[in-house]
Write an enzyme that holds these catalytic residues in place. Sequence first.
Site, mmCIF file in Angstrom:
data_model
loop_
_atom_site.group_PDB
_atom_site.id
_atom_site.type_symbol
_atom_site.label_atom_id
_atom_site.label_comp_id
_atom_site.label_asym_id
_atom_site.label_seq_id
_atom_site.Cartn_x
_atom_site.Cartn_y
_atom_site.Cartn_z
ATOM 1 N N THR A 122 5.659 -5.585 -6.254
ATOM 2 C CA THR A 122 5.222 -4.593 -7.250
ATOM 3 C C THR A 122 5.637 -5.072 -8.633
ATOM 4 O OG1 THR A 122 5.531 -2.896 -5.599
ATOM 5 C CG2 THR A 122 5.398 -2.154 -7.886
ATOM 6 N N LEU A 154 2.836 -0.692 2.493
ATOM 7 C CA LEU A 154 3.583 -0.404 3.717
ATOM 8 C C LEU A 154 4.884 0.322 3.388
ATOM 9 C CD1 LEU A 154 6.114 -2.644 3.989
ATOM 10 C CD2 LEU A 154 4.208 -4.133 4.539
ATOM 11 N N LYS A 205 -0.952 0.271 -7.570
ATOM 12 C CA LYS A 205 0.304 0.327 -6.835
ATOM 13 C C LYS A 205 1.295 1.313 -7.474
ATOM 14 C CE LYS A 205 3.630 -0.277 -4.191
ATOM 15 N NZ LYS A 205 4.250 -1.206 -3.317
ATOM 16 N N LYS A 252 7.664 17.369 2.090
ATOM 17 C CA LYS A 252 8.954 17.742 2.654
ATOM 18 C C LYS A 252 10.034 17.757 1.562
ATOM 19 C CE LYS A 252 11.166 16.997 7.040
ATOM 20 N NZ LYS A 252 12.540 16.943 6.519
ATOM 21 N N CYS A 261 11.782 1.545 -3.570
ATOM 22 C CA CYS A 261 10.488 1.603 -4.272
ATOM 23 C C CYS A 261 10.356 2.771 -5.248
ATOM 24 C CB CYS A 261 9.368 1.650 -3.246
ATOM 25 S SG CYS A 261 9.512 0.330 -2.039
HETATM 26 C C1 UGA Z 1 7.046 3.685 -0.303
HETATM 27 C C2 UGA Z 1 5.555 4.013 -0.145
HETATM 28 O O1 UGA Z 1 5.390 5.128 0.759
HETATM 29 C C3 UGA Z 1 4.783 2.806 0.388
HETATM 30 O O2 UGA Z 1 3.379 3.095 0.427
HETATM 31 C C4 UGA Z 1 5.025 1.612 -0.549
HETATM 32 O O3 UGA Z 1 4.355 0.451 -0.094
HETATM 33 C C5 UGA Z 1 6.513 1.335 -0.610
HETATM 34 O O4 UGA Z 1 7.184 2.506 -1.120
HETATM 35 C C6 UGA Z 1 6.741 0.156 -1.522
HETATM 36 O O5 UGA Z 1 6.459 0.250 -2.714
HETATM 37 O O6 UGA Z 1 7.104 -0.937 -1.037
HETATM 38 P P1 UGA Z 1 9.155 3.658 1.349
HETATM 39 O O7 UGA Z 1 9.979 3.627 0.110
HETATM 40 O O8 UGA Z 1 9.460 2.709 2.437
HETATM 41 O O9 UGA Z 1 7.587 3.450 0.992
HETATM 42 O O10 UGA Z 1 9.337 5.107 1.975
HETATM 43 P P2 UGA Z 1 8.599 6.514 1.985
HETATM 44 O O11 UGA Z 1 8.346 6.881 3.380
HETATM 45 O O12 UGA Z 1 7.462 6.559 1.049
HETATM 46 O O13 UGA Z 1 9.766 7.461 1.444
HETATM 47 C C7 UGA Z 1 10.313 7.355 0.148
HETATM 48 C C8 UGA Z 1 11.329 8.434 -0.095
HETATM 49 O O14 UGA Z 1 10.714 9.712 -0.232
HETATM 50 C C9 UGA Z 1 12.368 8.580 1.021
HETATM 51 O O15 UGA Z 1 13.643 8.723 0.469
HETATM 52 C C10 UGA Z 1 11.957 9.856 1.728
HETATM 53 O O16 UGA Z 1 13.042 10.526 2.330
HETATM 54 C C11 UGA Z 1 11.366 10.661 0.590
HETATM 55 N N1 UGA Z 1 10.390 11.673 1.038
HETATM 56 C C12 UGA Z 1 9.204 11.284 1.575
HETATM 57 C C13 UGA Z 1 10.691 13.018 0.908
HETATM 58 O O17 UGA Z 1 11.772 13.393 0.413
HETATM 59 N N2 UGA Z 1 9.780 13.942 1.321
HETATM 60 C C14 UGA Z 1 8.582 13.590 1.854
HETATM 61 O O18 UGA Z 1 7.791 14.506 2.204
HETATM 62 C C15 UGA Z 1 8.296 12.224 1.997
#
Ligand code: UGA
Length: 432
Positions: A122, A154, A205, A252, A261
């Site tokens: 990124t 991802l 992105k 959530k 990220c």
């Molecule tokens: C995120 C993006 O979802 C990916 O699409 C992207 O490719 C990636 O960053 C990146 O730039 O490499 P990631 O950081 O692995 O992925 O995790 P997520 O599942 O998106 O969660 C991010 C944060 O948001 C976590 O701390 C999670 O607990 C929080 N979150 C997520 C919430 O508090 N509530 C939700 O409903 C969803």
Amino acid sequence: MKIAIAGTGYVGLVTGVCLADKGGHNIICVDVNEEKINMLKSGKSPIYEKDLDELILKTNRQGNIEYTSNYECAYSDADVVFIAVGTPERSDGSANLDYIKGVAKQIAVSAEKDILVIVKSTVPIGTNEYIENYIKSQLKNNIKVEVASNPEFLAQGTAVRDTFEASRIVIGVESKWAENIMLDIYKNFENPKVITNRNSAEMIKYACNDFLALKVSYMNDIANLCEIVGANIEDVAEGMSYDDRIGKNFLKAGIGYGGSCFPKDTKALHWLSNSNGYELKTIKAAIEVNEIQKLKLVKKSAQIVDSFDGIKVSILGLTYKPDTDDLREAPSIVNIKYLLERNAKIHVFDPVGMENAKKIFGDQIYYEDSIESAIDDSEMCFIMTEWEQIKEFDINKYKKLMKKPLVFDGRNCYKIEDMKKVGVEYYSIGRV
Ligand code: UGA
């Protein structure tokens, strides 16, 4: 084609292994870390990621993937190099491009034939163009070089599935030559392709990650208001989720987003915007809400106890989300620091994040091998990550084992009524 991939982190390794699995090309993954390369050669993943170990073994057997720390060998006759190294944030919030520039320099001095360099990391808008000019200025041989943008979407924990089932593959190119190579790389991937110019691909992105971070912060903000006015954030989220225009994901509420990220990419876009004379007020708000949210429960607990001095506090869950061993920017870190500064005795448990936690906190905290031993005789407990193991834990044990059954749940793992029934004083997010 011979495809080299620079960096064997979550992005590079998963991309390399998934490309190898789909077949049609020879893949060579490059990393400066010999230890990682040796692990990969022997079929082991250096990172914790669902389905990755099996895929590494499978593709090693298939024979169209190699791992090396010798970049010259990898880049000299490569048709394509993916750059998938980190872009950590600088203290002012901007993205640090040193690792990318390092790889760009290696490519420039090693490549012996025309080469397409693809940036998966990124990077701020304009970086692809900058890297192309940089490589051209450092070239050792008289070859053609272009840079294309191919951001990845991802998420850790579901990285393999997200790659195979990508909702789209974004391709940012400035020529037909580069476009054709990109389409050839992904010829065995049926996923929709979005072809655009490099600046737009880079912006897609950031716009995606920052929108999701904003969505989470928005839900956390609404959750805080729910507590004040007597509403329930889970019911509110459910009610919102049926609306196709809003969507059911990222609704959530909790103690804030973390990871490698969202925190970095929100700050980077805000910084980029400011440095172009425009204030991105929405993203600024997302960042501010998240910073406050992370300490919400520990600050609430400070109003309940007189002092943290010398008391046993348990922390369940350390990683920034479940199904990863990653603690980068995890809310647990600032909470542990807050408690350490106040002299609490901190006992932690996480199903897979303990080794990484030891690298941060060393012997300042106690590492326990079960939830039971972490909460045993403790005076308060904080839940930081919604691991399945924590959600399924027998809640009677909080009452039975803790010195004072006082639980602060940052991920809404249990029902309020159930915790009340077993006699636990329970605080969660956005619920009354
Ligand atoms: C995120 C993006 O979802 C990916 O699409 C992207 O490719 C990636 O960053 C990146 O730039 O490499 P990631 O950081 O692995 O992925 O995790 P997520 O599942 O998106 O969660 C991010 C944060 O948001 C976590 O701390 C999670 O607990 C929080 N979150 C997520 C919430 O508090 N509530 C939700 O409903 C969803």
